[in-house]
Structures are given as C-alpha cells and as structure tokens.
Design a protein around this motif. Structure first.
Motif, short mmCIF file in Angstrom:
data_model
loop_
_atom_site.label_atom_id
_atom_site.label_comp_id
_atom_site.label_asym_id
_atom_site.label_seq_id
_atom_site.Cartn_x
_atom_site.Cartn_y
_atom_site.Cartn_z
N ARG A 85 -4.72 -11.49 6.94
CA ARG A 85 -3.52 -11.87 6.19
C ARG A 85 -2.62 -10.66 5.91
NH1 ARG A 85 -6.04 -15.94 7.14
NH2 ARG A 85 -6.14 -17.84 5.89
N TRP A 86 -3.22 -9.55 5.60
CA TRP A 86 -2.51 -8.34 5.17
C TRP A 86 -2.60 -7.32 6.30
CZ3 TRP A 86 -1.92 -6.67 -0.44
CH2 TRP A 86 -1.50 -5.35 -0.56
N TYR A 87 -1.47 -7.02 6.96
CA TYR A 87 -1.46 -6.15 8.13
C TYR A 87 -1.10 -4.72 7.72
CZ TYR A 87 -1.09 -10.63 10.65
OH TYR A 87 -1.28 -11.91 11.12
N GLY A 112 12.89 -4.60 7.32
CA GLY A 112 12.81 -4.28 8.75
C GLY A 112 11.42 -4.52 9.27
N ARG A 113 11.01 -3.71 10.25
CA ARG A 113 9.63 -3.75 10.73
C ARG A 113 8.84 -2.77 9.86
NH1 ARG A 113 7.74 -7.66 14.28
NH2 ARG A 113 6.17 -6.16 14.96
N VAL A 114 7.90 -3.30 9.11
CA VAL A 114 7.21 -2.52 8.09
C VAL A 114 5.71 -2.80 8.13
CG1 VAL A 114 9.15 -2.27 6.50
CG2 VAL A 114 7.78 -4.35 6.45
N THR A 115 4.95 -1.93 7.48
CA THR A 115 3.53 -2.17 7.22
C THR A 115 3.36 -2.39 5.73
OG1 THR A 115 3.03 0.18 6.94
CG2 THR A 115 2.90 -0.71 9.17
N VAL A 116 2.51 -3.32 5.35
CA VAL A 116 2.40 -3.69 3.93
C VAL A 116 1.88 -2.51 3.10
CG1 VAL A 116 1.46 -5.36 2.29
CG2 VAL A 116 1.90 -6.05 4.66
N GLY A 117 0.88 -1.80 3.64
CA GLY A 117 0.22 -0.76 2.87
C GLY A 117 1.05 0.47 2.58
N GLU A 118 2.22 0.61 3.20
CA GLU A 118 3.06 1.77 2.88
C GLU A 118 3.75 1.60 1.52
OE1 GLU A 118 7.13 1.49 5.29
OE2 GLU A 118 5.42 0.91 6.52
N ASP A 119 3.80 0.37 1.00
CA ASP A 119 4.46 0.12 -0.28
C ASP A 119 3.53 -0.49 -1.32
OD1 ASP A 119 7.31 0.86 0.12
OD2 ASP A 119 7.16 -0.58 1.76
N PHE A 120 2.48 -1.19 -0.89
CA PHE A 120 1.59 -1.86 -1.82
C PHE A 120 0.16 -1.33 -1.66
CE2 PHE A 120 5.16 -4.68 -1.29
CZ PHE A 120 5.36 -5.22 -2.56
N SER A 152 -6.52 4.56 1.74
CA SER A 152 -5.46 3.79 1.10
C SER A 152 -5.41 2.38 1.68
CB SER A 152 -4.12 4.49 1.32
OG SER A 152 -3.06 3.81 0.69
N GLY A 153 -4.72 1.47 0.98
CA GLY A 153 -4.50 0.12 1.49
C GLY A 153 -5.75 -0.73 1.60
N GLN A 154 -6.66 -0.60 0.64
CA GLN A 154 -7.94 -1.31 0.74
C GLN A 154 -7.79 -2.83 0.71
OE1 GLN A 154 -10.83 -0.04 1.53
NE2 GLN A 154 -10.03 2.04 1.57
N ALA A 155 -6.78 -3.34 0.05
CA ALA A 155 -6.57 -4.79 0.04
C ALA A 155 -6.39 -5.33 1.45
CB ALA A 155 -5.36 -5.15 -0.83
N GLY A 156 -5.73 -4.55 2.31
CA GLY A 156 -5.54 -4.97 3.69
C GLY A 156 -6.77 -4.77 4.55
#
Length: 451
Positions: A198-200, A166-174, A188-192
């Motif tokens: 690239r990573w939203y 669906g409409r998601v954010t990457v950092g909620e799972d990765f 959290s979500g430092q890669a983004g």
C-alpha cells in the motif's frame, strides 16, 4: 558470487575496510579538486563551477551506495556466502526563486539505479518465505533504473503553507528520519517497509503530493494523497507515467514537533501518523483455504499508524554536531489485511566519540517485526489442505509465526568529506519468523560516496 571460508571472508572484510580508509587518506590533490579529502565531492568542485551553479540555484546530487553482506553462521543455507548490492543516484534540485523569481519554489528530479543480490533472500531466509527484513536495505523494489523524484514544491505565507506534487515517494515526507543503519528494520520509512503493498517507499515513485501546515517553525501537520498502482513495482516500469492499472489511493496524515532543546540546541523530531488505503485486500482468517486454494470470503480497506521519536541527548563541549542520539519507532497495521501487524525498534548512535575522529559515528539498534496471527493461520490451513506436515517436504509452506528480530552494530568511518565506510555486524533471530531456520550472524560493509 563465490563461496568463502569464514576465516578467508573475515580477512577480506577487514582488508577492504582498512584498505579503503588508507587509500583515501593518502590521496594528495589540489584543494577542492578531484579526490581532495576536504572537498564535499569525490570529483571535486569542477573548477569552482559546481559551487557557482549552486549559488545560482542549480544543485547537482550524485551519490553511490554499496552494501555487502555475508552470513558468518546460521541461516537457512549455512555456507559462508557473500552478496553485493548497490544504488546509483543522480539528481538535480532547482531553486526556482533564484532562477525564475518564483517565490519559495523548488523543483527536484532524481534518477536511481539498483543492482546486485541480497544475502537475506539468498541464504539467510528459507527461499519459500524469505526474511521479513533485509540485511542490505539498498536492495529491493526491483533491480532497475527508475525516475524516483519529479516534483515541484511551493511555500506560501512565509512558509506557513507548503504544497508539493508530482512523482514522489511517500517516505520522503511521512515517517522520515535520519538513519545510517544497513539493516532495513532500523532505517527510515518503517510504515512503508511493513505495508509495502500500500505504501510505496524509495525508490518507487507514484503520482501524488502533500499539503503541510507549519503552525510554528517547530510544530507542523501534513496530509497527502498517493496513487496506488502495483505496476510501478515492476522491473522495466521505472519511467512509467500513466495511471492505468491504478487500484486506489493512500492517504497518510502526520503531526509532528521538531524542537531544538537546551542551550546547545539539540535537534529532535517527534511524529505521530496514520494512513488509510482505499484499496481493498483479502482478509486473512482461519478457514480461508478451501480444497487447497485460497478462498477469501471477505475483503477490506487497509489502515494503520506509526510513531517515531528521534532526539539528540548530549553534545560535546557545546558542539551539537557531536553527541548521543536516541531513536524509537513503532508501526501498527490492521490485522485483517496485513501480513505483519506490528513493529518496534530502538537505536542509539554517537557521533564524534573520539576527539581525533569528530565525524565518525557508532551505532547500535534492535528492530522487531511481528507476523499477524491470522496470516499464520492461513499458512497452517494451506499445509493441512495440501496434506503435508514435514518441513523438509518441498511442497510444505513454512509457517511464519511470532517475530523476527534484527540487531545491528556499526562504526561509520568518515574517511574524507565525500567517503564514508561503515563496517557492521548483524544478528537475525528467527529469520522470516520461521522457527526451523537458525539464527544468523552477518557481517556487512556499507560504502557511501558523494560523487
């Protein structure tokens, strides 16, 4: 906001923290009613209806977060200036197993609204470059209202296979973990955070999803695919659902282990991940500036990886809701297309340090963000092409070289079950990785309300 003398702001900073704690502790109301300190929500249980709805599969989520910061000393603009930012969050989680008999199926919708200004951009960093991190992590990604989550998740084979779309954010799972720091470099979500083109991350959503395979309750692997569309960043596009303007897809992969160690079952998370972006970007290199303008002769796909470790190390008298937790994070981005090529952080938190305050939390962390030397070279070339070498010249492009390092110390006061106040002190070394900008000493206050 108005400027304050350091002494006046420090008094205001202390008064706000103590005042909020005192006022919340003095509220007298019926059990679980509005403003009851024992209720999970500030507005209470709606006469029992909220709990009843949750038991039926409808869970409302209403939260408010505010973050205030002031540069006590240092930074680009040395005036003691305060800035305030906030986020409203309204969501609903539907257990479709209870509501529609759809086995192991969940639906989530969340709206967010962000407002305010950021001390890091306004005074701490050189406005020509800004800082790398943010002393107010809730600021950013556009001060606007967004549809942040609109997804459905379903488990198969007793939750061995889990699919979400669906409409998601990457950092909620990765690359996700638990964090209460106000500085962006320690969350959290430092890669983004260091590959935001690239990573939203939250609160920017995009069409996408992930497939997760749980080998055991502790060991998992997952892969996702997320549409990359820069228009999703734009203010006013928070409810934009079409895919026109898409430039590629992000594919992250993660393997993880979530153990509970020892007789006290101390929780932990260990994850190793990587990502690949099909979108091509300009390759930074010396000589890419020709006649004063960018003339990139090559482009390339983006890729990188990350590692995170979060482990509770101690408990208090067998109570694992209290104790010491260690968090270590690292990110690597390719040197061809990324402005920041590596990041590391370490943090420790202790929950329930006092027996009389078992839900309070003390935290300290350090995060280092390093600028790609090839990106630094393009900045030097730009200044040389423009014929300027004086930092005070308005046309000079400040050279970002080396690292920016962010420190934070906070104490989280659990004033009620629905109100947390976290005064914090931050120190930013080399803001923006610009050597001419003085190190900054920042005071902050984060307030979290479950409404």
């Amino acid at each position: 906001m108005a400027n304050y003398s350091p002494r006046r702001f420090k008094k205001l900073y202390l008064a706000c923290s103590v005042g909020l704690l005192f006022s919340s502790a003095q509220v007298l109301a019926a059990d679980m009613g509005p403003f009851s300190p024992d209720s999970p929500w500030m507005f209470g249980d709606w006469g029992g209806e909220r709990t009843a709805l949750k038991e039926q599969g409808i869970d409302f989520q209403t939260n408010y977060t505010s973050e205030t910061g002031s540069n006590f000393s240092g930074g680009y603009d040395k005036h003691t200036t305060a800035r305030y930012s906030d986020q409203w969050q309204l969501g609903v989680d539907l257990d479709l197993d209870k509501l529609l008999n759809w086995k192991d199926t969940e639906f989530q919708m969340t709206l967010t609204n962000r407002n305010g200004r950021n001390i890091s951009n306004d005074t701490v960093g050189d406005p020509r470059t800004g800082t790398l991190s943010s002393s107010q992590e809730v600021w950013g990604r556009g001060q606007t209202t967004r549809l942040t989550q609109f997804w459905i998740r379903q488990g198969y084979f007793n939750d061995t296979l889990d699919v979400k779309a669906g409409r998601v954010t990457v950092g909620e799972d990765f690359d996700s973990l638990n964090s209460n720091f106000q500085n962006l470099a320690l969350g959290s979500g430092q890669a983004g955070n260091w590959r935001g083109d690239r990573w939203y991350n939250w609160p920017v959503s995009q069409w996408g999803g992930r497939i997760k395979l749980n080998f055991t309750p502790e060991i998992y692997t997952e892969v996702g695919i997320y549409n990359q569309n820069p228009k999703n960043y734009d203010t006013g596009n928070g409810f934009r659902l079409d895919t026109s303007g898409s430039i590629g897809n992000l594919i992250p992969v993660e393997v993880g282990w979530k153990p509970t160690l020892g007789p006290d079952k101390l929780p932990g998370k260990y994850a190793l991940g990587a990502y690949y972006s099909s979108t091509k970007g300009d390759v930074y290199s010396s000589g890419s500036i020709v006649n004063g303008s960018e003339q990139y002769s090559r482009d390339a796909h983006a890729y990188g990886g990350y590692v995170l470790v979060q482990q509770q190390l101690t408990s208090v008298a067998g109570d694992n809701t209290r104790g010491l937790t260690l968090t270590v994070q690292g990110v690597m981005n390719d040197k061809k297309t990324s402005k920041t090529d590596n990041y590391q952080s370490v943090a420790v938190t202790y929950k329930g340090i006092f027996d009389s305050r078992p839900k309070d939390e003390l935290g300290f962390g350090v995060g280092r963000i390093h600028v790609n030397s090839d990106y630094t070279a393009t900045q030097r070339d730009q200044d040389a092409a423009n014929g300027v070498d004086n930092y005070n010249n308005p046309t000079y492009l400040p050279v970002q070289s080396g690292s920016e390092v962010n420190y934070e110390l906070y104490y989280g006061i659990q004033a009620t079950n629905w109100l947390t106040i976290r005064p914090n002190l931050q120190y930013v070394s080399a803001p923006g990785a610009v050597s001419q900008v003085k190190d900054a000493f920042i005071g902050g206050v984060m307030v979290n309300l479950a409404l």
